[in-house]
Design a protein around this motif. Sequence first.
Motif, PDB file in Angstrom:
ATOM      1  N   VAL A 145       9.393  10.353 -20.598  1.00 48.17           N
ATOM      2  CA  VAL A 145       8.815  10.969 -19.411  1.00 48.17           C
ATOM      3  C   VAL A 145       9.888  11.846 -18.787  1.00 48.17           C
ATOM      4  O   VAL A 145      11.079  11.691 -19.049  1.00 48.17           O
ATOM      5  CB  VAL A 145       8.303   9.919 -18.390  1.00 48.17           C
ATOM      6  N   ARG A 146       9.433  12.773 -17.980  1.00 45.75           N
ATOM      7  CA  ARG A 146      10.355  13.711 -17.355  1.00 45.75           C
ATOM      8  C   ARG A 146      10.064  13.765 -15.863  1.00 45.75           C
ATOM      9  O   ARG A 146       8.983  13.387 -15.421  1.00 45.75           O
ATOM     10  CB  ARG A 146      10.181  15.105 -17.970  1.00 45.75           C
ATOM     11  N   GLN A 147      10.977  14.267 -15.114  1.00 47.30           N
ATOM     12  CA  GLN A 147      10.758  14.354 -13.670  1.00 47.30           C
ATOM     13  C   GLN A 147       9.584  15.266 -13.333  1.00 47.30           C
ATOM     14  O   GLN A 147       8.900  15.044 -12.344  1.00 47.30           O
ATOM     15  CB  GLN A 147      12.031  14.802 -12.962  1.00 47.30           C
ATOM     16  N   ILE A 148       9.330  16.244 -14.173  1.00 48.35           N
ATOM     17  CA  ILE A 148       8.195  17.133 -13.941  1.00 48.35           C
ATOM     18  C   ILE A 148       6.868  16.367 -14.031  1.00 48.35           C
ATOM     19  O   ILE A 148       5.842  16.811 -13.534  1.00 48.35           O
ATOM     20  CB  ILE A 148       8.229  18.338 -14.909  1.00 48.35           C
ATOM     21  N   ASP A 149       6.896  15.187 -14.654  1.00 47.79           N
ATOM     22  CA  ASP A 149       5.700  14.354 -14.782  1.00 47.79           C
ATOM     23  C   ASP A 149       5.406  13.543 -13.524  1.00 47.79           C
ATOM     24  O   ASP A 149       4.327  12.965 -13.404  1.00 47.79           O
ATOM     25  CB  ASP A 149       5.855  13.389 -15.963  1.00 47.79           C
ATOM     26  N   ILE A 150       6.335  13.477 -12.602  1.00 46.68           N
ATOM     27  CA  ILE A 150       6.151  12.620 -11.425  1.00 46.68           C
ATOM     28  C   ILE A 150       4.988  13.083 -10.565  1.00 46.68           C
ATOM     29  O   ILE A 150       4.104  12.296 -10.226  1.00 46.68           O
ATOM     30  CB  ILE A 150       7.450  12.507 -10.600  1.00 46.68           C
ATOM     31  N   MET A 151       4.958  14.353 -10.188  1.00 49.08           N
ATOM     32  CA  MET A 151       3.894  14.817  -9.292  1.00 49.08           C
ATOM     33  C   MET A 151       2.495  14.601  -9.878  1.00 49.08           C
ATOM     34  O   MET A 151       1.637  14.018  -9.208  1.00 49.08           O
ATOM     35  CB  MET A 151       4.072  16.278  -8.903  1.00 49.08           C
ATOM     36  N   PRO A 152       2.214  15.019 -11.113  1.00 47.33           N
ATOM     37  CA  PRO A 152       0.867  14.762 -11.631  1.00 47.33           C
ATOM     38  C   PRO A 152       0.545  13.271 -11.739  1.00 47.33           C
ATOM     39  O   PRO A 152      -0.603  12.867 -11.555  1.00 47.33           O
ATOM     40  CB  PRO A 152       0.853  15.431 -13.007  1.00 47.33           C
ATOM     41  N   THR A 153       1.546  12.457 -12.015  1.00 46.29           N
ATOM     42  CA  THR A 153       1.329  11.012 -12.088  1.00 46.29           C
ATOM     43  C   THR A 153       0.957  10.456 -10.722  1.00 46.29           C
ATOM     44  O   THR A 153       0.029   9.649 -10.595  1.00 46.29           O
ATOM     45  CB  THR A 153       2.591  10.308 -12.634  1.00 46.29           C
ATOM     46  N   LEU A 206      -0.356  12.154  -8.164  1.00 43.84           N
ATOM     47  CA  LEU A 206      -1.679  12.657  -7.793  1.00 43.84           C
ATOM     48  C   LEU A 206      -2.781  11.897  -8.530  1.00 43.84           C
ATOM     49  O   LEU A 206      -3.801  11.532  -7.935  1.00 43.84           O
ATOM     50  CB  LEU A 206      -1.769  14.164  -8.064  1.00 43.84           C
ATOM     51  N   ALA A 207      -2.586  11.635  -9.818  1.00 46.49           N
ATOM     52  CA  ALA A 207      -3.585  10.885 -10.580  1.00 46.49           C
ATOM     53  C   ALA A 207      -3.733   9.461 -10.044  1.00 46.49           C
ATOM     54  O   ALA A 207      -4.840   8.961  -9.886  1.00 46.49           O
ATOM     55  CB  ALA A 207      -3.222  10.868 -12.059  1.00 46.49           C
ATOM     56  N   ALA A 208      -2.606   8.807  -9.741  1.00 47.75           N
ATOM     57  CA  ALA A 208      -2.656   7.436  -9.232  1.00 47.75           C
ATOM     58  C   ALA A 208      -3.380   7.370  -7.889  1.00 47.75           C
ATOM     59  O   ALA A 208      -4.086   6.403  -7.604  1.00 47.75           O
ATOM     60  CB  ALA A 208      -1.233   6.886  -9.098  1.00 47.75           C
ATOM     61  N   GLU A 256      -5.659   9.471  -6.997  1.00 48.33           N
ATOM     62  CA  GLU A 256      -6.953  10.124  -7.206  1.00 48.33           C
ATOM     63  C   GLU A 256      -7.086  11.404  -6.387  1.00 48.33           C
ATOM     64  O   GLU A 256      -8.110  11.696  -5.787  1.00 48.33           O
ATOM     65  CB  GLU A 256      -8.097   9.157  -6.916  1.00 48.33           C
ATOM     66  N   ILE A 257      -6.022  12.196  -6.407  1.00 48.08           N
ATOM     67  CA  ILE A 257      -5.996  13.512  -5.748  1.00 48.08           C
ATOM     68  C   ILE A 257      -6.026  14.546  -6.868  1.00 48.08           C
ATOM     69  O   ILE A 257      -5.228  14.478  -7.796  1.00 48.08           O
ATOM     70  CB  ILE A 257      -4.734  13.671  -4.879  1.00 48.08           C
ATOM     71  N   PRO A 258      -6.955  15.517  -6.802  1.00 46.19           N
ATOM     72  CA  PRO A 258      -7.005  16.525  -7.869  1.00 46.19           C
ATOM     73  C   PRO A 258      -5.687  17.288  -7.978  1.00 46.19           C
ATOM     74  O   PRO A 258      -5.050  17.607  -6.980  1.00 46.19           O
ATOM     75  CB  PRO A 258      -8.124  17.464  -7.423  1.00 46.19           C
ATOM     76  N   ILE A 259      -5.294  17.561  -9.213  1.00 47.23           N
ATOM     77  CA  ILE A 259      -4.062  18.320  -9.455  1.00 47.23           C
ATOM     78  C   ILE A 259      -4.355  19.787  -9.145  1.00 47.23           C
ATOM     79  O   ILE A 259      -5.282  20.370  -9.712  1.00 47.23           O
ATOM     80  CB  ILE A 259      -3.587  18.155 -10.910  1.00 47.23           C
ATOM     81  N   PRO A 260      -3.586  20.388  -8.226  1.00 43.35           N
ATOM     82  CA  PRO A 260      -3.843  21.790  -7.885  1.00 43.35           C
ATOM     83  C   PRO A 260      -3.546  22.720  -9.068  1.00 43.35           C
ATOM     84  O   PRO A 260      -2.754  22.389  -9.947  1.00 43.35           O
ATOM     85  CB  PRO A 260      -2.858  22.071  -6.749  1.00 43.35           C
ATOM     86  N   GLN A 261      -4.192  23.853  -9.075  1.00 41.44           N
ATOM     87  CA  GLN A 261      -3.963  24.835 -10.141  1.00 41.44           C
ATOM     88  C   GLN A 261      -2.532  25.304 -10.103  1.00 41.44           C
ATOM     89  O   GLN A 261      -1.927  25.632 -11.044  1.00 41.44           O
ATOM     90  CB  GLN A 261      -4.915  26.035  -9.998  1.00 41.44           C
ATOM     91  N   ARG A 307       0.823  -1.216   0.000  1.00 37.96           N
ATOM     92  CA  ARG A 307       0.000   0.000   0.000  1.00 37.96           C
ATOM     93  C   ARG A 307       0.857   1.266   0.000  1.00 37.96           C
ATOM     94  O   ARG A 307       0.377   2.356   0.300  1.00 37.96           O
ATOM     95  CB  ARG A 307      -0.986  -0.003   1.167  1.00 37.96           C
ATOM     96  N   THR A 308       2.125   1.111  -0.363  1.00 40.80           N
ATOM     97  CA  THR A 308       3.047   2.239  -0.417  1.00 40.80           C
ATOM     98  C   THR A 308       3.524   2.432  -1.851  1.00 40.80           C
ATOM     99  O   THR A 308       4.029   1.504  -2.472  1.00 40.80           O
ATOM    100  CB  THR A 308       4.262   1.991   0.507  1.00 40.80           C
ATOM    101  N   LEU A 309       3.328   3.638  -2.359  1.00 34.35           N
ATOM    102  CA  LEU A 309       3.836   3.988  -3.682  1.00 34.35           C
ATOM    103  C   LEU A 309       5.302   4.365  -3.526  1.00 34.35           C
ATOM    104  O   LEU A 309       5.644   5.272  -2.767  1.00 34.35           O
ATOM    105  CB  LEU A 309       3.052   5.165  -4.266  1.00 34.35           C
ATOM    106  N   VAL A 310       6.165   3.632  -4.208  1.00 38.48           N
ATOM    107  CA  VAL A 310       7.610   3.880  -4.141  1.00 38.48           C
ATOM    108  C   VAL A 310       8.065   4.364  -5.509  1.00 38.48           C
ATOM    109  O   VAL A 310       7.733   3.759  -6.531  1.00 38.48           O
ATOM    110  CB  VAL A 310       8.381   2.600  -3.747  1.00 38.48           C
TER     111      VAL A 310
END
Length: 179
Positions: free
Chosen positions: A160-168, A170-172, A174-179, A108-111
Amino acid sequence: PSNYKTPQILSWLREHREEPFFLWVHYSEPHTPYTPSPAFDKMFAPESWKDNRDIARYWNRKECEEGYDTNKEAARLRMAFYDARIRESDEHVGQIMAELKRLGIADRTLVILSADHGEEFFEHRGCDHGQTLYDEVLHIPLLMRHPSLIPPGQCIEEQVRQIDIMPTVLAALEIPIPQ
């Protein structure tokens, strides 16, 4: 000297295993001057780092330009010590993964495992990093593990880029991506 704080990380995991957590672990190894600990020192070369400090030490830009790239022995040793530091880092990551499993929270831990850059070993007459944009410096690992969110063995072929990590993440989760 070792920059690993694995015992403190394992202790922190034991203390917080019952609650949701975000843990950022930053190992700055492998990094110049590639000084593997005794357990890893001769893993990829019969020579010891301590016996080759003049070669293993940091190579600055001037040394690269003055022909260190023609010294195959120096390059071989430097890569061996770099590989030893990678293997040593892998050992520490393995300890964290084993502790997550032992605590019953691994599934249950995303690594996420990544790096900030690669290294050049004179593939293009350069050494170290920060001077060029060759694949040796730019192509870095990005591994993610969460058995119920990411199918084992899944490989994303697109860049893919490191900038893609946070939105990925959050999506995984199911947390809305902040503005």
